[in-house]
Design a protein around this motif. Structure first.
Motif, PDB file in Angstrom:
ATOM      1  N   ALA A  93       0.830  -1.212   0.000  1.00  0.00           N
ATOM      2  CA  ALA A  93       0.000   0.000   0.000  1.00  0.00           C
ATOM      3  C   ALA A  93       0.859   1.255   0.000  1.00  0.00           C
ATOM      4  O   ALA A  93       0.576   2.234  -0.701  1.00  0.00           O
ATOM      5  N   VAL A  94       1.929   1.233   0.806  1.00  0.00           N
ATOM      6  CA  VAL A  94       2.818   2.396   0.853  1.00  0.00           C
ATOM      7  C   VAL A  94       3.477   2.616  -0.500  1.00  0.00           C
ATOM      8  O   VAL A  94       3.583   3.738  -0.998  1.00  0.00           O
ATOM      9  N   ARG A  95       3.928   1.519  -1.085  1.00  0.00           N
ATOM     10  CA  ARG A  95       4.581   1.645  -2.386  1.00  0.00           C
ATOM     11  C   ARG A  95       3.631   2.236  -3.426  1.00  0.00           C
ATOM     12  O   ARG A  95       3.992   3.129  -4.188  1.00  0.00           O
ATOM     13  N   LYS A  96       2.384   1.745  -3.452  1.00  0.00           N
ATOM     14  CA  LYS A  96       1.415   2.264  -4.417  1.00  0.00           C
ATOM     15  C   LYS A  96       1.106   3.734  -4.162  1.00  0.00           C
ATOM     16  O   LYS A  96       0.927   4.525  -5.084  1.00  0.00           O
ATOM     17  N   GLU A  97       1.032   4.090  -2.877  1.00  0.00           N
ATOM     18  CA  GLU A  97       0.744   5.488  -2.540  1.00  0.00           C
ATOM     19  C   GLU A  97       1.859   6.407  -3.022  1.00  0.00           C
ATOM     20  O   GLU A  97       1.627   7.466  -3.591  1.00  0.00           O
ATOM     21  N   ILE A  98       3.100   5.965  -2.797  1.00  0.00           N
ATOM     22  CA  ILE A  98       4.247   6.773  -3.233  1.00  0.00           C
ATOM     23  C   ILE A  98       4.280   6.878  -4.751  1.00  0.00           C
ATOM     24  O   ILE A  98       4.518   7.941  -5.324  1.00  0.00           O
ATOM     25  N   GLU A  99       4.031   5.749  -5.426  1.00  0.00           N
ATOM     26  CA  GLU A  99       4.033   5.768  -6.894  1.00  0.00           C
ATOM     27  C   GLU A  99       2.938   6.687  -7.438  1.00  0.00           C
ATOM     28  O   GLU A  99       3.137   7.413  -8.404  1.00  0.00           O
ATOM     29  N   SER A 100       1.755   6.646  -6.801  1.00  0.00           N
ATOM     30  CA  SER A 100       0.646   7.488  -7.251  1.00  0.00           C
ATOM     31  C   SER A 100       0.978   8.965  -7.105  1.00  0.00           C
ATOM     32  O   SER A 100       0.740   9.772  -8.003  1.00  0.00           O
ATOM     33  N   LYS A 101       1.556   9.308  -5.942  1.00  0.00           N
ATOM     34  CA  LYS A 101       1.906  10.711  -5.715  1.00  0.00           C
ATOM     35  C   LYS A 101       3.001  11.179  -6.659  1.00  0.00           C
ATOM     36  O   LYS A 101       2.993  12.308  -7.150  1.00  0.00           O
ATOM     37  N   SER A 102       3.962  10.306  -6.933  1.00  0.00           N
ATOM     38  CA  SER A 102       5.036  10.695  -7.852  1.00  0.00           C
ATOM     39  C   SER A 102       4.500  10.916  -9.265  1.00  0.00           C
ATOM     40  O   SER A 102       4.941  11.814  -9.986  1.00  0.00           O
ATOM     41  N   LYS A 103       3.519  10.087  -9.662  1.00  0.00           N
ATOM     42  CA  LYS A 103       2.926  10.250 -10.986  1.00  0.00           C
ATOM     43  C   LYS A 103       2.166  11.566 -11.085  1.00  0.00           C
ATOM     44  O   LYS A 103       2.262  12.291 -12.082  1.00  0.00           O
ATOM     45  N   ILE A 104       1.409  11.878 -10.019  1.00  0.00           N
ATOM     46  CA  ILE A 104       0.655  13.136 -10.008  1.00  0.00           C
ATOM     47  C   ILE A 104       1.597  14.327 -10.091  1.00  0.00           C
ATOM     48  O   ILE A 104       1.376  15.278 -10.842  1.00  0.00           O
ATOM     49  N   MET A 105       2.684  14.263  -9.320  1.00  0.00           N
ATOM     50  CA  MET A 105       3.637  15.374  -9.329  1.00  0.00           C
ATOM     51  C   MET A 105       4.340  15.486 -10.678  1.00  0.00           C
ATOM     52  O   MET A 105       4.638  16.575 -11.158  1.00  0.00           O
TER      53      MET A 105
END
Length: 568
Positions: A93-105
């Motif tokens: 879950a943490v990994r997906k959250e970080i990946e999602s935020k990096s994509k948005i940024m």
């Protein structure tokens, strides 16, 4: 990504055995590869600071306060990991959250870059641009534009046949003179405001023998009611004649033909008034109500003041005025390189002749008329340095008011018919013009003139058409001239015939005809090199009361002319 996530989890789980003090872990994402890093670097964006507290301190706090992330991007799952409460699902879950935020940024960064590029383009639009090699300025919204225009024409004349009658008395020689001159040196500004209005002001520094006011050519404001329909007020050209409607920048020969010069150009075609114009690709219509030209240099200027028609002070009398119009069209048109243009022009001009209290013309007019009243028509043989009038009617207002034999021109009427055929590189053009004289002592006196010529582009170009003017436009070579020989510009040859008759009734202005030959080189759209040979076939000035005009009777004249032009 998995290795980094696992490392984070191991660090979070085992960190309590290493130290009882809290520590923070800063994470960074690469916006291009979406990889997570613990150190900053090029292209990396800071995600946040993640904190782990030791187990003893965690036991003293509530479950909700056990872990905390000091960065804005921390989440409950991340806090659980930092507290040692972790499992495989939490790590995922943490990994997906970080990946999602990096994509948005990353997407946000790309959007910011695109927005910045658009702002740069908008900024560039308000900077200087070059249109037809002229500097052009425009506001970002397009409501305001400003451009600089100009032309320079340097000419020379060599008279290789110059047989005229000898001068008599104290008169100067009648021979034409060879030499060089700056034929025109114009600089102007033009532009638009609020997209509906445009304006133009142009000044010729070599016009009118240095008279300040005479240097003004165009000086008007125009309302563009629709794209084809416009109304303008100020100083502008009369809507009359095909060759006169064309700018002198685009003439096939160095000088206009004798009848166009005599009936339109010499009286100064730039007059003050109001005009209406309608122009579409196959039809043009223009009418104007105009008074006199601004300066004193003109047979059409009747002011008694040295500055001419800048004002009517000192008893100059009412301004002369005219109503004039031109209708043209292209009844046959395949494209812009194959068409037939036809048109007609007509105008009525009222002439002021001002007398003083003794019944004399207010000032002593020149032989060319003007300067207090009257009007004259005259013609020179197509030369560009010595433009001595070979033909001249003299002032058509003659003698004191009421005296036997006195004459006064009250008005004149002009008519013209024009035709122009363009078929690829070949073209033919011609006009017929007539001027009728009206006034005291005149009875159906009139002048006539006509010309015709053919031209051919050796390099394949065609004559260009100016829709708004219904006349010739700038020639654009297929290949501009290059020193390495890959382009030679445009080359044009032309030949024509020219005739004018200023003899009619009691008026003895003379008559003449001549031939012209031209070789024109257009190395670039804004540069033209012209070479002309003119030969006068016949001159009849018998009966002229003007010594200089009489001196050209049966003259044999030939000259070689050149002109180098730069315009923008």
């Amino acid at each position: 990504m998995r290795i980094i996530g696992l490392t984070l989890a191991i660090t979070a789980i085992s960190g309590s055995s290493l130290s009882t003090a809290a520590f923070a872990l800063d994470l960074y994402v690469d916006t291009r590869t979406e990889q997570i890093y613990a150190k900053p670097g090029p292209g990396r964006v800071h995600l946040g600071s993640f904190v782990k507290e030791d187990a003893a301190k965690a036991a003293e706090k509530s479950a909700a306060d056990t872990t905390a992330a000091t960065g804005d991007n921390a989440s409950p799952k991340t806090a659980d990991i930092a507290a040692g409460k972790t499992n495989t699902a939490d790590l995922t879950a943490v990994r997906k959250e970080i990946e999602s935020k990096s994509k948005i940024m990353g997407e946000r960064l790309a959007s910011d870059i695109a927005s910045l590029e658009e702002r740069v383009k908008e900024t560039e639009n308000v900077h200087i641009q070059f249109t037809d090699s002229a500097p052009h300025f425009a506001s970002k919204d397009g409501n305001f534009t400003f451009a600089i225009n100009g032309r320079m024409q340097a000419g020379s004349q060599y008279n290789f046949i110059n047989d005229v009658l000898p001068a008599t008395g104290s008169n100067l020689p009648n021979e034409l003179n060879s030499g060089a001159t700056l034929r025109r040196a114009r600089l102007g500004v033009e532009g638009t405001f609020f997209k509906l209005w445009d304006y133009k002001f142009e000044y010729d520094f070599s016009r009118g023998n240095g008279s300040v006011a005479s240097g003004i050519t165009d000086a008007y404001t125009r309302l563009n009611v629709t794209k084809p329909f416009s109304i303008k007020v100020g100083s502008f050209k009369e809507p009359f004649s095909l060759e006169e409607a064309a700018s002198n920048r685009y003439l096939t020969f160095i000088e206009r033909h004798m009848s166009v010069n005599s009936f339109v150009d010499n009286p100064n075609t730039y007059k003050t008034g109001i005009g209406v114009n309608y122009a579409v690709p196959r039809f043009q219509f223009g009418v104007a109500f105009q008074t006199e030209p601004i300066g004193s240099w003109s047979a059409a200027s009747t002011s008694v003041n040295a500055a001419g028609n800048v004002n009517r002070n000192n008893g100059s009398g009412d301004s002369s005025w005219e109503g004039i119009g031109r209708i043209t069209g292209r009844p046959w048109m395949e494209d812009e390189t194959r068409f037939l243009h036809v048109g007609i022009s007509a105008g009525h001009t009222a002439v002021n002749t001002q007398y003083n209290a003794a019944g004399q013309i207010a000032t002593t007019p020149s032989a060319q008329g003007g300067g207090g009243g009257g009007m004259a028509f005259f013609a020179f043989p197509g030369t560009n340095v010595d433009r001595t009038n070979m033909l001249n009617t003299g002032n058509l207002s003659v003698g004191n008011k009421g005296e036997p034999g006195s004459r006064r021109i009250d008005s004149y009427d002009r008519f013209g018919a024009e035709g122009w055929l363009v078929h690829g590189p070949f073209s033919v053009q011609g006009e017929y013009l007539r001027t009728n004289i009206n006034g005291l002592g005149y009875d159906d006196e009139h002048f006539t003139g006509y010309y015709g010529f053919a031209s051919y582009f050796l390099t394949g170009e065609s004559k260009a058409y100016h829709v708004k003017n219904g006349a010739a436009n700038r020639i654009k070579p297929r290949q501009n001239f290059q020193w390495n020989g890959s382009g030679w510009g445009a080359w044009e040859v032309a030949a024509g015939y020219d005739y004018i008759n200023l003899n009619s009734g009691i008026i003895r202005g003379g008559q003449a005809d001549m031939v012209r030959f031209a070789l024109n080189w257009y190395p670039h759209p804004n540069i033209k090199i012209q070479n002309n040979i003119i030969h006068v076939l016949n001159v009849d000035t018998a009966g002229s009361a003007i010594p200089r005009t009489a001196g050209f009777h049966n003259a044999d004249l030939s000259a070689f002319l050149t002109q180098a032009q730069v315009e923008f």
